[in-house]
Design a protein around this motif. Sequence first.
Motif, PDB file in Angstrom:
ATOM      1  N   CYS A  57       0.836  -1.203   0.000  1.00 15.51           N
ATOM      2  CA  CYS A  57       0.000   0.000   0.000  1.00 15.51           C
ATOM      3  C   CYS A  57       0.869   1.250   0.000  1.00 15.51           C
ATOM      4  CB  CYS A  57      -0.909   0.002   1.223  1.00 15.51           C
ATOM      5  SG  CYS A  57      -2.172  -1.285   1.205  1.00 15.51           S
ATOM      6  N   GLU A  69     -13.374   2.012  -5.644  1.00  9.77           N
ATOM      7  CA  GLU A  69     -13.674   1.754  -4.231  1.00  9.77           C
ATOM      8  C   GLU A  69     -12.620   2.327  -3.292  1.00  9.77           C
ATOM      9  OE1 GLU A  69     -16.340  -0.743  -6.463  1.00  9.77           O
ATOM     10  OE2 GLU A  69     -14.178  -0.413  -6.647  1.00  9.77           O
ATOM     11  N   ILE A  70     -11.431   2.645  -3.790  1.00  9.01           N
ATOM     12  CA  ILE A  70     -10.377   3.169  -2.918  1.00  9.01           C
ATOM     13  C   ILE A  70     -10.171   4.669  -3.112  1.00  9.01           C
ATOM     14  CG2 ILE A  70      -9.196   0.969  -2.636  1.00  9.01           C
ATOM     15  CD1 ILE A  70      -7.164   1.857  -4.741  1.00  9.01           C
ATOM     16  N   THR A 106     -11.878   9.624   1.103  1.00 15.81           N
ATOM     17  CA  THR A 106     -13.085   9.471   1.914  1.00 15.81           C
ATOM     18  C   THR A 106     -14.022  10.679   1.912  1.00 15.81           C
ATOM     19  OG1 THR A 106     -11.904  10.233   3.889  1.00 15.81           O
ATOM     20  CG2 THR A 106     -11.919   7.858   3.449  1.00 15.81           C
ATOM     21  N   ASP A 146     -16.477   2.093   4.788  1.00 19.58           N
ATOM     22  CA  ASP A 146     -16.084   0.787   5.306  1.00 19.58           C
ATOM     23  C   ASP A 146     -16.508  -0.326   4.353  1.00 19.58           C
ATOM     24  OD1 ASP A 146     -14.975  -0.802   7.553  1.00 19.58           O
ATOM     25  OD2 ASP A 146     -17.015  -1.545   7.709  1.00 19.58           O
ATOM     26  N   ALA A 206     -14.195  -0.283   1.341  1.00 22.51           N
ATOM     27  CA  ALA A 206     -12.876  -0.817   1.677  1.00 22.51           C
ATOM     28  C   ALA A 206     -12.905  -2.341   1.728  1.00 22.51           C
ATOM     29  CB  ALA A 206     -12.402  -0.253   3.018  1.00 22.51           C
ATOM     30  N   ARG A 226     -10.803  -4.913  -0.586  1.00 20.14           N
ATOM     31  CA  ARG A 226      -9.938  -5.979  -0.054  1.00 20.14           C
ATOM     32  C   ARG A 226     -10.298  -7.333  -0.657  1.00 20.14           C
ATOM     33  NH1 ARG A 226     -10.940  -3.249   4.852  1.00 20.14           N
ATOM     34  NH2 ARG A 226     -12.414  -4.884   5.501  1.00 20.14           N
ATOM     35  N   THR A 232      -3.138   4.824  -3.089  1.00 17.18           N
ATOM     36  CA  THR A 232      -4.396   5.460  -2.704  1.00 17.18           C
ATOM     37  C   THR A 232      -4.127   6.630  -1.761  1.00 17.18           C
ATOM     38  OG1 THR A 232      -6.615   5.030  -1.827  1.00 17.18           O
ATOM     39  CG2 THR A 232      -4.822   3.710  -0.910  1.00 17.18           C
ATOM     40  N   SER A 270      -8.330   6.861   3.115  1.00 13.53           N
ATOM     41  CA  SER A 270      -8.833   5.555   2.695  1.00 13.53           C
ATOM     42  C   SER A 270      -7.894   4.431   3.109  1.00 13.53           C
ATOM     43  CB  SER A 270      -9.058   5.529   1.174  1.00 13.53           C
ATOM     44  OG  SER A 270      -7.881   5.834   0.474  1.00 13.53           O
ATOM     45  N   TYR A 326      -9.015   2.888   6.352  1.00 12.33           N
ATOM     46  CA  TYR A 326     -10.134   1.964   6.157  1.00 12.33           C
ATOM     47  C   TYR A 326      -9.670   0.670   5.488  1.00 12.33           C
ATOM     48  CZ  TYR A 326     -13.851   5.214   7.473  1.00 12.33           C
ATOM     49  OH  TYR A 326     -14.699   6.030   8.173  1.00 12.33           O
ATOM     50  N   LEU A 327      -8.846   0.790   4.472  1.00 13.44           N
ATOM     51  CA  LEU A 327      -8.412  -0.383   3.722  1.00 13.44           C
ATOM     52  C   LEU A 327      -7.625  -1.347   4.598  1.00 13.44           C
ATOM     53  CD1 LEU A 327      -8.367  -1.623   0.823  1.00 13.44           C
ATOM     54  CD2 LEU A 327      -6.131  -0.523   0.539  1.00 13.44           C
ATOM     55  N   GLU A 343      -7.528  -1.234   7.959  1.00 11.93           N
ATOM     56  CA  GLU A 343      -8.174  -1.345   9.273  1.00 11.93           C
ATOM     57  C   GLU A 343      -7.183  -1.061  10.408  1.00 11.93           C
ATOM     58  OE1 GLU A 343     -11.607  -4.550   9.032  1.00 11.93           O
ATOM     59  OE2 GLU A 343      -9.728  -5.392   8.238  1.00 11.93           O
TER      60      GLU A 343
END
Length: 257
Positions: A7, A85-86, A89, A136, A139, A143, A158, A162, A165-166, A168
Motif C-alpha cells: 500500500c 472503491e479506494i 473518503t 467501510d 474498503a 480488499r 491510494t 482511505s 479503512y483499507l 483497518e
Amino acid sequence: MAPIVHCVRHAQGYHNLAAANHSIPDPLLTPFGEQQCRELQENFPFHKTVDCIVASPIKRTIATALLAFQRDIEAKDLKVIALPEIQETSDLPCDTGSDVAEIAREFDGRPVDLTLVKEGWNSKQGKWAPTAKAIDARAREARRWLMQRPEKEIVVVTHGGSLHYLTEDWTGSQRYTEMLPGTGWANTEYRSYTFDPANPANASMVETEESRRRRGPHAEKPLGKEEKSNLENVTHKTWEAQGFQQENSAQEIAAEV
C-alpha cells in the motif's frame, strides 16, 4: 494463494500545500510530488516481484502510480488499474474525482485501465457517500477484490484517509498537520500486507513483520481488538468534525431501522 499487497500513499498534491487548497477540484501533483515519485521509484525494494498496479481513479494517485512505477509498467507491459472503491473518503473538491471522460483525457495515451470506473463513481452519494458505513463497505469490497486477484504482489496507490479503512489500522489517524491531515501516512510512504486466512469474509490485511521493521521504532505496536475499535470510533467523530467525513446519511439510518 492470496497476494502480498504493498500500500502506497500518493505523492504531494497541490491540496497538501495548505488547507485553503482543499477547494481545488481533483488536484495534480506538485513538482515536489513528482520528485517524491522519482525517489520512490529508486527506493522501492519490490520492483522485481510486483506484477499488478492498482490506483484510486483520482488524478494524483494515478499520476503517482505512473511515475513511481514507470519501469515496472514498461518492463512488464502493465497498466494502472483504476479502482473506484479506494477513492478518498471526503466530499471536499480535492477529494472528489473527475468524470470518466476527463480522466481519460488527462491520461490519454498512458497505460491506465479505466474499465472499472463507471459514471457516477464520483457522485459522493449512495455507495460512494463520504460516510463511515459506506467507506467501510467500499474498503471491504476492495480488499475482497484484491484478495482474489491472481497476481503474487500488488501495488495499491491510494489516499491517507482511505488507507486507514483499507488496512483497518487506525494508528496515527488522529494526527493533524497540513501534510498529514488526519492520517498516519506520509506522502509516498509504503507498507506491505498479507491477508489474514482466519477472516476471509472480511478479507482483513495484516502488516508484515518486514514492513513494521522497515518503519522503524516509530511503528506503533498493533492494537488489541477493543483498542482498535475505540480508536476507530474516535477517529470517525474527529473526521466528521474536521470535514473529512460525514455522519451516516439519512438513507443509511433508515435502512437500519
